[in-house]
Design a protein around this motif. Structure first.
Motif, PDB file in Angstrom:
ATOM      1  N   ALA A  74       0.829  -1.202   0.000  1.00 24.53           N
ATOM      2  CA  ALA A  74       0.000   0.000   0.000  1.00 24.53           C
ATOM      3  C   ALA A  74       0.864   1.254   0.000  1.00 24.53           C
ATOM      4  O   ALA A  74       1.723   1.434   0.870  1.00 24.53           O
ATOM      5  CB  ALA A  74      -0.926  -0.003   1.210  1.00 24.53           C
ATOM      6  N   SER A  75       0.638   2.124  -0.984  1.00 21.42           N
ATOM      7  CA  SER A  75       1.383   3.384  -1.065  1.00 21.42           C
ATOM      8  C   SER A  75       0.816   4.398  -0.080  1.00 21.42           C
ATOM      9  O   SER A  75      -0.389   4.424   0.174  1.00 21.42           O
ATOM     10  CB  SER A  75       1.316   3.948  -2.479  1.00 21.42           C
ATOM     11  N   GLN A  76       1.701   5.233   0.458  1.00 19.38           N
ATOM     12  CA  GLN A  76       1.311   6.255   1.416  1.00 19.38           C
ATOM     13  C   GLN A  76       1.634   7.641   0.851  1.00 19.38           C
ATOM     14  O   GLN A  76       2.567   7.800   0.061  1.00 19.38           O
ATOM     15  CB  GLN A  76       2.064   6.053   2.735  1.00 19.38           C
ATOM     16  N   PRO A  77       0.862   8.666   1.224  1.00 18.57           N
ATOM     17  CA  PRO A  77       1.194  10.017   0.774  1.00 18.57           C
ATOM     18  C   PRO A  77       2.625  10.387   1.170  1.00 18.57           C
ATOM     19  O   PRO A  77       3.102  10.018   2.246  1.00 18.57           O
ATOM     20  CB  PRO A  77       0.175  10.885   1.516  1.00 18.57           C
ATOM     21  N   GLY A  78       3.307  11.096   0.281  1.00 13.97           N
ATOM     22  CA  GLY A  78       4.665  11.520   0.568  1.00 13.97           C
ATOM     23  C   GLY A  78       5.596  11.256  -0.605  1.00 13.97           C
ATOM     24  O   GLY A  78       5.162  10.893  -1.702  1.00 13.97           O
ATOM     25  N   PRO A  79       6.902  11.436  -0.402  1.00 13.49           N
ATOM     26  CA  PRO A  79       7.866  11.286  -1.491  1.00 13.49           C
ATOM     27  C   PRO A  79       7.920   9.858  -2.026  1.00 13.49           C
ATOM     28  O   PRO A  79       7.696   8.890  -1.296  1.00 13.49           O
ATOM     29  CB  PRO A  79       9.203  11.676  -0.838  1.00 13.49           C
ATOM     30  N   ALA A  80       8.228   9.757  -3.318  1.00 12.88           N
ATOM     31  CA  ALA A  80       8.403   8.458  -3.970  1.00 12.88           C
ATOM     32  C   ALA A  80       9.403   8.623  -5.106  1.00 12.88           C
ATOM     33  O   ALA A  80       9.638   9.731  -5.596  1.00 12.88           O
ATOM     34  CB  ALA A  80       7.071   7.925  -4.497  1.00 12.88           C
ATOM     35  N   VAL A  81       9.977   7.508  -5.503  1.00 13.34           N
ATOM     36  CA  VAL A  81      10.911   7.478  -6.630  1.00 13.34           C
ATOM     37  C   VAL A  81      10.379   6.488  -7.653  1.00 13.34           C
ATOM     38  O   VAL A  81       9.968   5.367  -7.294  1.00 13.34           O
ATOM     39  CB  VAL A  81      12.329   7.079  -6.185  1.00 13.34           C
ATOM     40  N   VAL A 101       8.890   3.242  -5.718  1.00 12.87           N
ATOM     41  CA  VAL A 101       9.355   2.840  -4.394  1.00 12.87           C
ATOM     42  C   VAL A 101       9.214   4.008  -3.426  1.00 12.87           C
ATOM     43  O   VAL A 101       9.243   5.176  -3.811  1.00 12.87           O
ATOM     44  CB  VAL A 101      10.824   2.352  -4.413  1.00 12.87           C
ATOM     45  N   GLN A 102       9.038   3.663  -2.163  1.00 14.09           N
ATOM     46  CA  GLN A 102       9.070   4.636  -1.075  1.00 14.09           C
ATOM     47  C   GLN A 102      10.018   4.114  -0.011  1.00 14.09           C
ATOM     48  O   GLN A 102      10.473   2.966  -0.068  1.00 14.09           O
ATOM     49  CB  GLN A 102       7.665   4.854  -0.492  1.00 14.09           C
ATOM     50  N   TYR A 103      10.341   4.966   0.950  1.00 18.36           N
ATOM     51  CA  TYR A 103      11.318   4.604   1.964  1.00 18.36           C
ATOM     52  C   TYR A 103      10.679   4.657   3.350  1.00 18.36           C
ATOM     53  O   TYR A 103       9.948   5.590   3.688  1.00 18.36           O
ATOM     54  CB  TYR A 103      12.530   5.539   1.902  1.00 18.36           C
ATOM     55  N   GLY A 104      10.942   3.607   4.143  1.00 19.01           N
ATOM     56  CA  GLY A 104      10.449   3.554   5.499  1.00 19.01           C
ATOM     57  C   GLY A 104      11.234   4.475   6.414  1.00 19.01           C
ATOM     58  O   GLY A 104      12.237   5.093   6.020  1.00 19.01           O
ATOM     59  N   ASP A 106      13.180   3.741   8.677  1.00 15.37           N
ATOM     60  CA  ASP A 106      14.551   3.267   8.867  1.00 15.37           C
ATOM     61  C   ASP A 106      15.378   3.349   7.595  1.00 15.37           C
ATOM     62  O   ASP A 106      16.519   2.875   7.549  1.00 15.37           O
ATOM     63  CB  ASP A 106      14.537   1.828   9.383  1.00 15.37           C
ATOM     64  N   GLY A 107      14.798   3.958   6.544  1.00 18.54           N
ATOM     65  CA  GLY A 107      15.521   4.107   5.291  1.00 18.54           C
ATOM     66  C   GLY A 107      15.418   2.918   4.357  1.00 18.54           C
ATOM     67  O   GLY A 107      15.991   2.934   3.268  1.00 18.54           O
ATOM     68  N   THR A 108      14.678   1.895   4.761  1.00 24.66           N
ATOM     69  CA  THR A 108      14.522   0.713   3.919  1.00 24.66           C
ATOM     70  C   THR A 108      13.653   1.027   2.706  1.00 24.66           C
ATOM     71  O   THR A 108      12.588   1.630   2.822  1.00 24.66           O
ATOM     72  CB  THR A 108      13.874  -0.434   4.717  1.00 24.66           C
ATOM     73  N   GLU A 109      14.095   0.607   1.540  1.00 18.34           N
ATOM     74  CA  GLU A 109      13.341   0.815   0.314  1.00 18.34           C
ATOM     75  C   GLU A 109      12.220  -0.212   0.205  1.00 18.34           C
ATOM     76  O   GLU A 109      12.439  -1.407   0.382  1.00 18.34           O
ATOM     77  CB  GLU A 109      14.273   0.709  -0.891  1.00 18.34           C
ATOM     78  N   VAL A 110      11.001   0.267  -0.080  1.00 17.68           N
ATOM     79  CA  VAL A 110       9.836  -0.605  -0.222  1.00 17.68           C
ATOM     80  C   VAL A 110       9.217  -0.363  -1.594  1.00 17.68           C
ATOM     81  O   VAL A 110       8.808   0.752  -1.918  1.00 17.68           O
ATOM     82  CB  VAL A 110       8.789  -0.331   0.876  1.00 17.68           C
ATOM     83  N   GLU A 111       9.159  -1.402  -2.406  1.00  9.75           N
ATOM     84  CA  GLU A 111       8.525  -1.273  -3.719  1.00  9.75           C
ATOM     85  C   GLU A 111       7.012  -1.341  -3.545  1.00  9.75           C
ATOM     86  O   GLU A 111       6.485  -2.240  -2.892  1.00  9.75           O
ATOM     87  CB  GLU A 111       9.001  -2.376  -4.669  1.00  9.75           C
ATOM     88  N   ARG A 112       6.309  -0.386  -4.144  1.00 10.43           N
ATOM     89  CA  ARG A 112       4.857  -0.289  -4.009  1.00 10.43           C
ATOM     90  C   ARG A 112       4.118  -0.884  -5.196  1.00 10.43           C
ATOM     91  O   ARG A 112       3.091  -1.528  -5.039  1.00 10.43           O
ATOM     92  CB  ARG A 112       4.445   1.176  -3.850  1.00 10.43           C
ATOM     93  N   ILE A 113       4.608  -0.600  -6.405  1.00 10.76           N
ATOM     94  CA  ILE A 113       3.898  -1.005  -7.617  1.00 10.76           C
ATOM     95  C   ILE A 113       4.907  -1.179  -8.740  1.00 10.76           C
ATOM     96  O   ILE A 113       5.880  -0.429  -8.837  1.00 10.76           O
ATOM     97  CB  ILE A 113       2.822   0.047  -7.992  1.00 10.76           C
ATOM     98  N   ARG A 114       4.664  -2.197  -9.581  1.00  2.48           N
ATOM     99  CA  ARG A 114       5.516  -2.426 -10.742  1.00  2.48           C
ATOM    100  C   ARG A 114       4.631  -2.554 -11.973  1.00  2.48           C
ATOM    101  O   ARG A 114       3.626  -3.260 -11.961  1.00  2.48           O
ATOM    102  CB  ARG A 114       6.374  -3.681 -10.577  1.00  2.48           C
ATOM    103  N   VAL A 115       5.038  -1.882 -13.060  1.00  2.00           N
ATOM    104  CA  VAL A 115       4.218  -1.760 -14.260  1.00  2.00           C
ATOM    105  C   VAL A 115       4.995  -2.217 -15.480  1.00  2.00           C
ATOM    106  O   VAL A 115       6.196  -1.929 -15.609  1.00  2.00           O
ATOM    107  CB  VAL A 115       3.773  -0.289 -14.442  1.00  2.00           C
TER     108      VAL A 115
END
Length: 281
Positions: A74-81, A101-104, A106-115
């Motif tokens: 689930a994507s959250q409002p805020g910065p994304a790459v 991707v967004q970052y938690g 703790d700085g961990t990268e989390v992929e939200r969606i792939r197209v």
């Protein structure tokens, strides 16, 4: 130097909130707006449009023809790459992929969606149409129902996206709003953006996932998260409100499919989609 990717039509809220900035070749910065959330999560159609804008900039062809997305978290409002990759380019079609991707904390990268998507030029298509599809039987716009016509459903966490959309639903598909769902798994209505922006191929990626879920008319309440969504854009929509019809034929094992058709003011089928979603618990 970072370079903003220009919006395709005007300066509407949709264009501003799907703007991306080119950071490096194939890499874009984005800000996921809280204005497009449902139950605190960012709407999947809005995300699809945002990635669609990035791919339109990265690929040599301007228009999405087919876009298939897998929603990983689930994507959250805020910065994304957003990272894009060109897979193949040809004379009439080009194919690429994109990942958001967004970052938690703790700085961990989390992929939200792939197209994975194929782009072309809708203006280059022939005028030939052979189809058995027909526009949905929706009452006239003035006879359909908007939020002002009844109690607005409330959700824990809110549904900010409803304030950015102008949706008027077929009365036959709004029984869920008053505790009397039809049980038919159908949702139909008129659709446009609340700020008056006309539809284009990019906004169609939002439209296919913008109406309330069919699960509401099946008597289920709550979030219906998308697992996978494939959208086909068939032609450039004419100005004016769109008509959207969504159906579910099979809910089994905790999952359901939604088949959507989007028709423009000239009675043309401008977009189709199918998604697999988790049924509300």
């Amino acid at each position: 130097m970072a370079q903003a990717v220009q919006a395709s039509i005007g300066d509407s809220e949709f264009d501003r909130d799907t703007a991306v900035t080119l950071r490096a070749p194939g890499v874009y910065d984005a800000e996921l707006s809280a204005g497009w959330t449902v139950l605190r999560a960012v709407n999947g159609g809005y995300l699809l449009a945002l990635l669609g804008r990035s791919l339109a900039d990265a690929l040599p062809h301007p228009d999405p023809f087919t876009v298939s997305a897998h929603y990983l978290s689930a994507s959250q409002p805020g910065p994304a790459v957003i990272r894009t990759q060109t897979i193949r380019t040809g004379r009439t079609l080009s194919t690429g992929q994109a990942s958001l991707v967004q970052y938690g904390e703790d700085g961990t990268e989390v992929e939200r969606i792939r197209v994975l998507a194929t782009y072309g030029d809708l203006d280059g298509l022939t005028d030939e149409v052979r189809t058995s599809a027909r526009p949905p039987a929706i009452p006239p716009y003035e006879n359909c129902l908007g939020p002002e016509d009844g109690p607005e459903p409330t959700f824990a966490g809110g549904s900010a996206i409803t304030r950015r959309l102008n949706i008027r639903l077929d009365p036959a598909t709004v029984g869920w709003a008053v505790g009397m769902p039809s049980g038919k798994g159908e949702m139909r209505g008129w659709f446009s953006l609340a700020d008056g922006r006309d539809a284009d191929p990019l906004s169609l990626l939002l439209t296919v996932d913008a109406l309330p879920p069919t699960s509401f008319e099946l008597g289920l309440k709550g979030w219906t998260p998308t697992v996978e969504l494939t959208t086909h854009v068939r032609c450039r929509p004419a100005p004016g409100p769109l008509r959207v019809a969504i159906t579910t034929r099979n809910l089994a094992g905790g999952f359901l499919e939604e088949d959507a058709e989007v028709w423009d003011s000239r009675d043309r089928l401008v977009a189709q989609s199918r998604q697999l979603a988790k049924a509300p618990r």
